[in-house]
Design a protein around this motif. Structure first.
Motif, PDB file in Angstrom:
ATOM      1  N   CYS A   5     -21.993  26.254  18.786  1.00  0.00           N
ATOM      2  CA  CYS A   5     -23.271  26.669  19.361  1.00  0.00           C
ATOM      3  C   CYS A   5     -24.408  25.900  18.714  1.00  0.00           C
ATOM      4  CB  CYS A   5     -23.481  28.176  19.173  1.00  0.00           C
ATOM      5  SG  CYS A   5     -25.062  28.780  19.830  1.00  0.00           S
ATOM      6  N   ASN A  14     -29.298  28.852  23.488  1.00  0.00           N
ATOM      7  CA  ASN A  14     -27.973  28.576  22.957  1.00  0.00           C
ATOM      8  C   ASN A  14     -27.226  27.641  23.905  1.00  0.00           C
ATOM      9  OD1 ASN A  14     -28.266  30.274  20.719  1.00  0.00           O
ATOM     10  ND2 ASN A  14     -27.574  32.056  21.866  1.00  0.00           N
ATOM     11  N   TYR A  16     -23.687  25.823  24.286  1.00  0.00           N
ATOM     12  CA  TYR A  16     -22.337  25.962  23.747  1.00  0.00           C
ATOM     13  C   TYR A  16     -21.480  24.759  24.126  1.00  0.00           C
ATOM     14  CZ  TYR A  16     -23.659  30.867  23.131  1.00  0.00           C
ATOM     15  OH  TYR A  16     -24.294  32.030  22.757  1.00  0.00           O
TER      16      TYR A  16
END
Length: 206
Positions: A5, A14, A16
């Motif tokens: 992340c 965020n 990912y």
């Protein structure tokens, strides 16, 4: 699957990277900003990115999409309902923060109930409208990448075009709360949480 992340951009989105270590391949979810940081992480991992998944079309989740897509050659997935948010600055809200974020159209579209296989990883698509008309969550085993559908003890904003408080609560209750309490939720902002924690502690779901 191993997950990395990166917190990117002004709104601490965020981003990912989900990695299949056996194949040395992976997918990127929501490249929200800081393309250099994302690409450096990919290079460090020594993997090939086969796809970029967009959970919804707001600008803070796609600001680095153009560069990341160009450098990786990965195909882009988004829902059909949010598809024009990639190409139109007024739809993805970037024009309202003084930016003009416009990307090429997605190559592929996902719908509720689809199973998408990329990098040797299979993701279940859960349509969760409410934050946007075409918001989705992507489930891999007991992990759900939930975009801005739900946060730790909160939910996504519903005061943008296409937002609906009732629709968002229905999405969470129908698609996420039926999952096991131990299911891990990885949101678009803030810390990870679990279905059980949100069932007990999220004030919007009581």
């Amino acid at each position: 699957m191993k997950i990395y992340c990166l917190e990117v951009g002004m709104l601490a989105t965020n981003c990912y990277i989900a990695v299949n270590e056996k194949l040395k391949e992976g997918v990127i979810l929501d490249p929200g900003a800081d393309a250099n940081a994302i690409l450096k992480q990919v290079e460090k991992l020594g993997i090939k990115i086969t796809a970029i998944f967009i959970t919804h079309g707001h600008s803070d989740h796609i600001m680095a999409l153009n560069e990341v897509r160009e450098k990786t050659g990965a195909c882009v997935y988004i829902s059909r309902e949010d598809a024009d948010m990639l190409t139109k600055a007024d739809r993805n809200l970037s024009m309202f923060i003084g930016e003009t974020i416009e990307c090429a159209p997605a190559e592929k579209f996902y719908s509720d109930g689809d199973v998408i296989e990329e990098a040797g990883l299979k993701f279940d698509v859960l349509a969760t409208p409410g934050h946007t008309k075409g918001g989705v969550c992507l489930k891999y085993g007991d992990i759900v990448f939930c975009g801005d559908t739900v946060f730790c003890e909160s939910i996504g904003r519903i005061d943008f075009p296409g937002g609906s408080y009732l629709e968002l609560l229905q999405s969470i209750r129908n698609k996420l709360l039926p999952l096991d309490d131990e299911t891990k939720l990885l949101p678009g902002h803030g810390p990870a949480t679990t279905v059980g924690w949100e069932r007990r502690r999220n004030p919007f779901l009581q």
